[in-house]
Design an enzyme around this catalytic site. Sequence first.
Site, mmCIF file in Angstrom:
data_model
loop_
_atom_site.group_PDB
_atom_site.id
_atom_site.type_symbol
_atom_site.label_atom_id
_atom_site.label_comp_id
_atom_site.label_asym_id
_atom_site.label_seq_id
_atom_site.Cartn_x
_atom_site.Cartn_y
_atom_site.Cartn_z
ATOM 1 N N HIS A 1 -9.296 -1.434 3.830
ATOM 2 C CA HIS A 1 -7.924 -1.664 3.350
ATOM 3 C C HIS A 1 -7.106 -0.399 3.513
ATOM 4 O O HIS A 1 -7.637 0.654 3.841
ATOM 5 C CB HIS A 1 -7.914 -2.197 1.914
ATOM 6 C CG HIS A 1 -8.409 -1.239 0.864
ATOM 7 N ND1 HIS A 1 -9.706 -0.790 0.810
ATOM 8 C CD2 HIS A 1 -7.779 -0.657 -0.190
ATOM 9 C CE1 HIS A 1 -9.850 0.019 -0.235
ATOM 10 N NE2 HIS A 1 -8.689 0.126 -0.842
ATOM 11 N N HIS B 1 -5.372 1.691 1.615
ATOM 12 C CA HIS B 1 -5.196 2.810 0.681
ATOM 13 C C HIS B 1 -5.601 4.150 1.293
ATOM 14 O O HIS B 1 -6.585 4.239 2.034
ATOM 15 C CB HIS B 1 -5.999 2.564 -0.601
ATOM 16 C CG HIS B 1 -5.318 1.604 -1.542
ATOM 17 N ND1 HIS B 1 -5.976 0.974 -2.562
ATOM 18 C CD2 HIS B 1 -4.024 1.185 -1.601
ATOM 19 C CE1 HIS B 1 -5.115 0.197 -3.220
ATOM 20 N NE2 HIS B 1 -3.935 0.298 -2.649
ATOM 21 N N ASP C 1 -7.078 6.725 0.193
ATOM 22 C CA ASP C 1 -8.435 7.251 -0.039
ATOM 23 C C ASP C 1 -9.487 6.497 0.790
ATOM 24 O O ASP C 1 -10.686 6.742 0.640
ATOM 25 C CB ASP C 1 -8.790 7.232 -1.533
ATOM 26 C CG ASP C 1 -8.852 5.836 -2.118
ATOM 27 O OD1 ASP C 1 -7.943 5.031 -1.838
ATOM 28 O OD2 ASP C 1 -9.811 5.542 -2.860
ATOM 29 N N HIS C 2 -9.026 5.602 1.673
ATOM 30 C CA HIS C 2 -9.955 4.899 2.576
ATOM 31 C C HIS C 2 -9.611 5.134 4.049
ATOM 32 O O HIS C 2 -10.433 4.885 4.923
ATOM 33 C CB HIS C 2 -9.986 3.399 2.250
ATOM 34 C CG HIS C 2 -10.551 3.147 0.884
ATOM 35 N ND1 HIS C 2 -11.834 2.701 0.675
ATOM 36 C CD2 HIS C 2 -10.018 3.366 -0.349
ATOM 37 C CE1 HIS C 2 -12.064 2.640 -0.633
ATOM 38 N NE2 HIS C 2 -10.973 3.042 -1.273
ATOM 39 N N HIS D 1 -7.352 -6.663 -4.650
ATOM 40 C CA HIS D 1 -7.097 -5.224 -4.869
ATOM 41 C C HIS D 1 -5.882 -4.838 -4.015
ATOM 42 O O HIS D 1 -4.909 -4.265 -4.501
ATOM 43 C CB HIS D 1 -8.350 -4.449 -4.461
ATOM 44 C CG HIS D 1 -8.202 -2.961 -4.484
ATOM 45 N ND1 HIS D 1 -8.098 -2.236 -5.639
ATOM 46 C CD2 HIS D 1 -8.144 -2.053 -3.470
ATOM 47 C CE1 HIS D 1 -7.979 -0.953 -5.341
ATOM 48 N NE2 HIS D 1 -8.005 -0.809 -4.037
ATOM 49 N N ASP E 1 -13.345 -1.633 -2.328
ATOM 50 C CA ASP E 1 -12.704 -1.668 -3.647
ATOM 51 C C ASP E 1 -12.544 -3.087 -4.193
ATOM 52 O O ASP E 1 -11.754 -3.315 -5.099
ATOM 53 C CB ASP E 1 -11.341 -0.963 -3.595
ATOM 54 C CG ASP E 1 -11.484 0.534 -3.421
ATOM 55 O OD1 ASP E 1 -12.633 1.015 -3.299
ATOM 56 O OD2 ASP E 1 -10.452 1.236 -3.401
ATOM 57 N N HIS F 1 -16.429 3.341 -4.485
ATOM 58 C CA HIS F 1 -16.320 4.425 -5.466
ATOM 59 C C HIS F 1 -17.538 4.505 -6.381
ATOM 60 O O HIS F 1 -18.179 3.501 -6.671
ATOM 61 C CB HIS F 1 -15.087 4.219 -6.357
ATOM 62 C CG HIS F 1 -13.787 4.379 -5.640
ATOM 63 N ND1 HIS F 1 -13.081 5.560 -5.614
ATOM 64 C CD2 HIS F 1 -13.063 3.489 -4.910
ATOM 65 C CE1 HIS F 1 -11.976 5.396 -4.897
ATOM 66 N NE2 HIS F 1 -11.935 4.145 -4.458
#
Length: 255
Positions: free
Chosen positions: A56, A58, A60-61, A114, A133, A171
């Site tokens: 996805h 985001h 942090d990915h 999400h 996530d 995570h």
Amino acid sequence: MTAEIRLFTCLTDNFGVLIHDPATKATAAIDAPEAAPIIKALEREGWTLTDILVTHHHGDHVGGVAELKQKYTCRVVAPHDKTAKIADVDLRVGQGDIVKVGSLLGRVLETPGHTLDHISYVFDDEKVVFAADTLFSIGCGRVFEGTYPMMWDSLLKLRALPDDFRLYCGHEYTASNVKFALGIEPNNADLKARAEEVTRLRAENKPTVPTLMGAEKKANVFLRADDPAVAAGVHMKGARATDVFGELRERKNKS
Ligand code: ZN
Ligand code: FE
């Protein structure tokens, strides 16, 4: 020959994951939170990155995608949903598509909630699922872009996987998830066993992931919003699973 999988920390609590095919030497990163730890893990193994499988949009990915693509000229596979901008994409995939990593076959599950674009990758022959996530061990992702019924549907897709599949998630949130879940189901023996295991792993500074889908199905309250015991835990006996799920998620958001 079976795939080799390596898991390591990126940023603060993200997981970096590599899946390597010994037969063809192909190696994929599941998401790229940041480049440096992924490069380090590749060099430690003597592997070359051939693919990045993005779950996805985001940051942090995908934060490491551009740098890794430049260094390895690897292929970037990302969700079909173009509403979320992901740069450097070579292949867009959606529900049921098969992604090859060398001779390994990854199957795409659309798991929105999400984010609207969120997908998970299932490697049936390897019995692993990369759920990022959407599904965490003893938890699930926050519902930022989708709705509770949408996220519940996504969790049901993942719950349909066999018990002996290993779950890799995005995570290291397990300790916090366990603490929350024990508040809902203090007498769930499987959850209590998982709590002890998580305490031991964290004390040894080891990751709590991967875990088995079979264990999650017994101990993860978010995967069991249709279980009367979980409904009772939030004083919603007889309520619809989607409503119980929404209540669980809202309580977790505030915890
Ligand atoms: Zn995310
Ligand atoms: Fe994340």
